[in-house]
Scaffold this active site. Structure first.
Site, mmCIF file in Angstrom:
data_model
loop_
_atom_site.group_PDB
_atom_site.id
_atom_site.type_symbol
_atom_site.label_atom_id
_atom_site.label_comp_id
_atom_site.label_asym_id
_atom_site.label_seq_id
_atom_site.Cartn_x
_atom_site.Cartn_y
_atom_site.Cartn_z
ATOM 1 N N GLN A 92 -58.545 39.702 -56.261
ATOM 2 C CA GLN A 92 -58.815 41.022 -55.690
ATOM 3 C C GLN A 92 -57.646 41.577 -54.870
ATOM 4 O O GLN A 92 -57.553 42.773 -54.664
ATOM 5 C CB GLN A 92 -60.070 40.966 -54.823
ATOM 6 C CG GLN A 92 -61.316 40.687 -55.654
ATOM 7 C CD GLN A 92 -62.582 40.644 -54.816
ATOM 8 O OE1 GLN A 92 -62.931 39.599 -54.277
ATOM 9 N NE2 GLN A 92 -63.270 41.759 -54.705
ATOM 10 N N ARG A 94 -60.324 33.711 -44.454
ATOM 11 C CA ARG A 94 -60.768 33.053 -45.678
ATOM 12 C C ARG A 94 -60.069 33.711 -46.867
ATOM 13 O O ARG A 94 -60.173 34.924 -47.044
ATOM 14 C CB ARG A 94 -62.292 33.192 -45.826
ATOM 15 C CG ARG A 94 -62.801 32.695 -47.162
ATOM 16 C CD ARG A 94 -64.313 32.882 -47.338
ATOM 17 N NE ARG A 94 -64.720 32.433 -48.648
ATOM 18 C CZ ARG A 94 -65.457 33.138 -49.508
ATOM 19 N NH1 ARG A 94 -65.921 34.332 -49.181
ATOM 20 N NH2 ARG A 94 -65.763 32.660 -50.692
ATOM 21 N N HIS A 145 -62.721 31.443 -56.813
ATOM 22 C CA HIS A 145 -63.425 32.721 -56.626
ATOM 23 C C HIS A 145 -63.327 33.502 -57.939
ATOM 24 O O HIS A 145 -62.680 34.539 -58.021
ATOM 25 C CB HIS A 145 -62.817 33.494 -55.449
ATOM 26 C CG HIS A 145 -63.677 34.599 -54.910
ATOM 27 N ND1 HIS A 145 -64.044 34.691 -53.579
ATOM 28 C CD2 HIS A 145 -64.237 35.672 -55.506
ATOM 29 C CE1 HIS A 145 -64.796 35.775 -53.387
ATOM 30 N NE2 HIS A 145 -64.917 36.396 -54.544
ATOM 31 N N ASN A 200 -67.200 30.152 -54.914
ATOM 32 C CA ASN A 200 -67.774 31.364 -54.371
ATOM 33 C C ASN A 200 -68.868 31.868 -55.306
ATOM 34 O O ASN A 200 -68.622 32.128 -56.486
ATOM 35 C CB ASN A 200 -66.704 32.459 -54.257
ATOM 36 C CG ASN A 200 -67.295 33.746 -53.694
ATOM 37 O OD1 ASN A 200 -67.638 33.802 -52.517
ATOM 38 N ND2 ASN A 200 -67.471 34.772 -54.527
ATOM 39 N N GLU A 201 -70.089 31.980 -54.798
ATOM 40 C CA GLU A 201 -71.192 32.647 -55.493
ATOM 41 C C GLU A 201 -71.354 32.219 -56.954
ATOM 42 O O GLU A 201 -71.135 33.023 -57.874
ATOM 43 C CB GLU A 201 -71.009 34.165 -55.418
ATOM 44 C CG GLU A 201 -70.926 34.688 -53.999
ATOM 45 C CD GLU A 201 -70.977 36.220 -53.933
ATOM 46 O OE1 GLU A 201 -70.836 36.881 -54.964
ATOM 47 O OE2 GLU A 201 -71.165 36.750 -52.833
ATOM 48 N N ASN A 219 -72.901 34.102 -48.171
ATOM 49 C CA ASN A 219 -72.461 35.478 -48.393
ATOM 50 C C ASN A 219 -73.702 36.360 -48.375
ATOM 51 O O ASN A 219 -74.685 36.058 -49.065
ATOM 52 C CB ASN A 219 -71.775 35.625 -49.757
ATOM 53 C CG ASN A 219 -70.357 35.099 -49.751
ATOM 54 O OD1 ASN A 219 -69.878 34.579 -48.737
ATOM 55 N ND2 ASN A 219 -69.680 35.238 -50.867
ATOM 56 N N TYR A 266 -75.229 40.580 -47.937
ATOM 57 C CA TYR A 266 -74.924 42.011 -47.861
ATOM 58 C C TYR A 266 -76.131 42.920 -47.678
ATOM 59 O O TYR A 266 -76.029 43.975 -47.076
ATOM 60 C CB TYR A 266 -74.205 42.462 -49.142
ATOM 61 C CG TYR A 266 -72.804 41.936 -49.268
ATOM 62 C CD1 TYR A 266 -71.726 42.655 -48.769
ATOM 63 C CD2 TYR A 266 -72.544 40.701 -49.870
ATOM 64 C CE1 TYR A 266 -70.426 42.180 -48.872
ATOM 65 C CE2 TYR A 266 -71.244 40.218 -49.974
ATOM 66 C CZ TYR A 266 -70.191 40.962 -49.477
ATOM 67 O OH TYR A 266 -68.916 40.489 -49.572
ATOM 68 N N GLU A 286 -69.000 35.755 -46.078
ATOM 69 C CA GLU A 286 -68.800 37.184 -46.388
ATOM 70 C C GLU A 286 -69.974 37.980 -45.841
ATOM 71 O O GLU A 286 -71.132 37.561 -45.948
ATOM 72 C CB GLU A 286 -68.772 37.445 -47.903
ATOM 73 C CG GLU A 286 -67.496 37.086 -48.587
ATOM 74 C CD GLU A 286 -67.554 37.340 -50.090
ATOM 75 O OE1 GLU A 286 -68.274 38.259 -50.543
ATOM 76 O OE2 GLU A 286 -66.864 36.606 -50.806
ATOM 77 N N GLU A 311 -62.426 45.774 -56.558
ATOM 78 C CA GLU A 311 -63.848 45.447 -56.450
ATOM 79 C C GLU A 311 -64.427 45.180 -57.846
ATOM 80 O O GLU A 311 -65.365 45.826 -58.296
ATOM 81 C CB GLU A 311 -64.575 46.573 -55.689
ATOM 82 C CG GLU A 311 -66.072 46.434 -55.490
ATOM 83 C CD GLU A 311 -66.547 45.136 -54.833
ATOM 84 O OE1 GLU A 311 -65.736 44.377 -54.281
ATOM 85 O OE2 GLU A 311 -67.764 44.891 -54.895
ATOM 86 N N TRP A 312 -63.825 44.240 -58.553
ATOM 87 C CA TRP A 312 -64.311 43.748 -59.838
ATOM 88 C C TRP A 312 -64.645 44.896 -60.800
ATOM 89 O O TRP A 312 -63.820 45.779 -60.952
ATOM 90 C CB TRP A 312 -65.507 42.800 -59.602
ATOM 91 C CG TRP A 312 -65.162 41.709 -58.607
ATOM 92 C CD1 TRP A 312 -65.654 41.585 -57.335
ATOM 93 C CD2 TRP A 312 -64.228 40.627 -58.761
ATOM 94 N NE1 TRP A 312 -65.092 40.483 -56.715
ATOM 95 C CE2 TRP A 312 -64.225 39.874 -57.554
ATOM 96 C CE3 TRP A 312 -63.407 40.200 -59.801
ATOM 97 C CZ2 TRP A 312 -63.423 38.752 -57.374
ATOM 98 C CZ3 TRP A 312 -62.611 39.071 -59.625
ATOM 99 C CH2 TRP A 312 -62.633 38.364 -58.431
HETATM 100 C C1 PNW Z 1 -69.226 39.431 -53.506
HETATM 101 N N1 PNW Z 1 -74.207 42.154 -56.712
HETATM 102 O O1 PNW Z 1 -69.616 39.804 -54.766
HETATM 103 C C2 PNW Z 1 -67.911 38.729 -53.786
HETATM 104 O O2 PNW Z 1 -67.822 37.433 -53.305
HETATM 105 C C3 PNW Z 1 -66.710 39.556 -53.452
HETATM 106 O O3 PNW Z 1 -65.645 39.141 -54.240
HETATM 107 C C4 PNW Z 1 -67.026 41.027 -53.598
HETATM 108 O O4 PNW Z 1 -65.916 41.854 -53.495
HETATM 109 C C5 PNW Z 1 -68.065 41.362 -52.551
HETATM 110 O O5 PNW Z 1 -69.219 40.544 -52.689
HETATM 111 C C6 PNW Z 1 -68.503 42.814 -52.541
HETATM 112 O O6 PNW Z 1 -69.085 43.143 -53.761
HETATM 113 C C7 PNW Z 1 -70.781 40.405 -55.161
HETATM 114 O O7 PNW Z 1 -74.113 42.951 -57.662
HETATM 115 C C8 PNW Z 1 -70.701 41.279 -56.230
HETATM 116 O O8 PNW Z 1 -75.330 41.871 -56.227
HETATM 117 C C9 PNW Z 1 -71.835 41.857 -56.748
HETATM 118 C C10 PNW Z 1 -73.058 41.557 -56.179
HETATM 119 C C11 PNW Z 1 -73.132 40.681 -55.099
HETATM 120 C C12 PNW Z 1 -71.996 40.113 -54.604
#
Ligand code: PNW
Length: 534
Positions: free
Chosen positions: A73, A130, A176, A221-222, A363, A365, A436, A492-493
């Site tokens: 990223q 990190r 990651h 990671n995840e 992690n 959100y 995160e 952001e992917w």
């Molecule tokens: C995490 N969802 O990813 C990642 O660890 C990071 O690399 C990323 O940039 C960050 O969160 C913000 O998106 C996610 O769709 C990506 O639920 C997508 C999801 C959750 C986490």
């Protein structure tokens, strides 16, 4: 192509499949104005004056806080000094996979600007950072018999030394998501139960050996994202799915569960090597895995089926990985729904995985309301959530939180507190590092520079979430660190560069110049008010 690919039934299935994955976005577009109720949390601080006083100094004096990033990223330098492509380079090159058609080829150019990143961390007071290592920079072809790239490895040695010189503690993520593309082509990458864990073990050992000063290691990671987004929905690299409009290959009914299992085995192997060969000389070094997980609340709290579905959703997302690590088995709810599509642990595999976390990397959100599906409705074989639906509004129409730029993210700070307490109860008060937490801001990418740095929405997000975390600690949770996502705007992917998560604005048009936003400066005083003095 499966034999039945052109049958009407298959077509119908795929239509249902597509509708399902776009349902979340439909929910958003139906409710442009978020509804506030007492139950609905907003980004504003949810703690009252008296609870704020109680939170003062509630975090331990050695609490680590800082910011997180990931190699693909931010680094760029995709072809510098012998780096070979990862599956993300390959995926980004396929038209239509990334929203703005971009890639991580240049990104934030941190491969060349890491000194700027460290200056930035110093300026905003971070105690920890990190970052993740690019496997294909260190071992370009990835495998245990492939050559190590000294220049690639040296980048991370220099980075760690420079961080330590600056008084910043490095937390290193070994993986990651950016698997060397050569391993995907050689044996199917994460799908290979034998080769992948062995190659990962070798790669991890290479890093432990080269970076003896690192005391916080995160294996993966995840893994949920690698498995589900990479092998079920196909949103992420390598993009495999049963949806033939997206990919010619893939089996969403089986591959994600196979991949999840293999990631656990690789984690177990990497932890065993660390404990057997490095931990004793590491002066307190620790290793764990980072799992993502959203908090869940019932759509109708009076309906026992919705209450049960909440638990199932948490199990399908978090306990899928955490139960084998803490209890040595997959959750019953998953076994019941998935049957033999969920692999069984052999005795040796179980011994490797059970007890393999020194800490839990968290992690987090957002939160969702959960509505059950009728018990007699057989879930489709691509279902990965536990036969239920996720919603942003509950039965009474309360919104879980305000909209952001990310279709899946709505802030709900109380959910953070509640999920930390859920983990604390289920896994017997594990030591937690929040690896995160952060948010995008709706429309941020369209703002001029002078406005974009005034990110009050993100400041409020951090204030609410960090205080919610402190509240969980005051109620018995063992949280030792917190890394905000992210130090800077980055790739952001699948959403490309249009969605920004940084506390620092990156000006991609003018040489990746970094401009700290208001939120970058907001964490230091926040943590100073919550961390006990030594
Ligand atoms: C995490 N969802 O990813 C990642 O660890 C990071 O690399 C990323 O940039 C960050 O969160 C913000 O998106 C996610 O769709 C990506 O639920 C997508 C999801 C959750 C986490």
């Amino acid at each position: 192509m499966p034999p039945c690919a052109d049958s009407p039934v298959f077509g119908l299935l795929i239509n249902v499949f597509r509708r399902f994955y776009t349902s979340i976005e439909c929910v958003i577009s139906r409710h442009t104005a978020p509804i506030r109720t007492p139950a609905a949390a907003s980004t504003s601080t949810t703690t009252t004056a008296s609870s704020s006083a109680r939170l003062t100094m509630s975090l331990p004096s050695d609490f680590l806080w800082g910011f997180a990033t990931a190699s693909y990223q931010i680094e760029g330098g995709a072809e510098q000094d012998g780096r070979a492509p990862s599956i993300w380079d390959t995926f980004c090159a396929i038209p239509g996979k990334i929203a703005d058609g971009s890639s991580g080829i240049v990104a934030c150019d941190s491969y060349n600007r890491y000194r700027d990143d460290i200056e930035l961390l110093k300026k905003i007071g971070a105690k920890a950072y990190r970052f993740s290592v690019s496997w294909s920079r260190v071992i370009p072809l990835g495998g245990r018999n492939d050559p190590v790239n000294p220049a690639g490895l040296q980048y991370y040695v220099t980075l760690v030394d420079a961080l330590l010189d600056a008084g910043i503690t490095p937390l290193v993520t070994v993986f990651h998501w950016d698997l060397p593309d050569a391993l995907d082509k050689r044996y199917g990458g994460l799908l290979n139960r034998t080769e992948f864990p062995l190659d990962f073990e070798h790669y991890a050992r290479t890093l432990y050996k080269a970076l003896p000063k690192v005391k916080h290691w995160i294996t993966f990671n995840e893994p949920w994202c690698s498995s589900i987004l990479g092998y079920s929905t196909g949103f992420f690299a390598p993009g495999r799915t049963s949806d033939r409009s997206k990919s010619a290959e893939g089996d969403s009914s089986r591959e994600p569960w196979t991949v999840g299992h293999n990631l656990l085995l690789a984690h177990g192997r990497a932890v065993k090597v660390y404990r057997d060969e490095f931990k004793a000389q590491s002066d307190g070094g620790e290793i764990g895995i980072t799992l993502n997980g959203d908090m869940c609340y019932p759509w109708d709290p009076a309906d026992p089926a919705d209450v049960a579905a909440v638990e199932r959703k948490l199990e399908f997302s978090i306990s899928w990985f955490a139960d084998p690590i803490y209890f040595g088995k997959y959750p019953d709810s998953m076994r019941q729904q998935l049957g033999d599509r969920l692999p069984e642990f052999t005795d040796d595999e179980r011994a490797l995985v059970q007890g393999s976390n020194d800490f839990y990397g968290m992690n987090h959100y957002t939160a969702n309301y959960i509505r059950s599906r009728p018990a007699d409705a057989q879930p489709p074989d691509w279902d990965f959530m536990g036969n239920l639906e996720t919603r942003f509004e509950d039965k009474a129409g309360n919104s879980i939180g305000e909209e952001t730029q990310s279709f899946w993210l709505r802030p709900n700070p109380n959910g953070f507190r509640d999920l930390i307490l859920w983990l604390t109860k289920r896994y017997n008060t594990p030591k937690i590092f929040v690896t995160e937490n952060g948010t995008s801001v709706k429309g941020e990418n369209d703002l001029p520079l002078e406005k974009v740095t005034e990110d009050d929405f993100r400041v409020r997000y951090f204030d609410g979430y960090v205080k919610a975390m402190a509240e969980a600690v005051s109620q018995g949770a063992d949280v030792r660190g917190y890394m905000a996502w992210s130090l800077m705007d980055n790739f952001e992917w699948a959403e490309g560069y249009e969605t920004r998560f940084g506390v620092t604005y990156v000006d991609y048009e003018h040489g990746q110049v970094r401009h700290p936003k208001k939120s970058a400066y907001s964490l230091k005083p926040l943590f100073e008010s919550l961390i006990a003095k030594a």
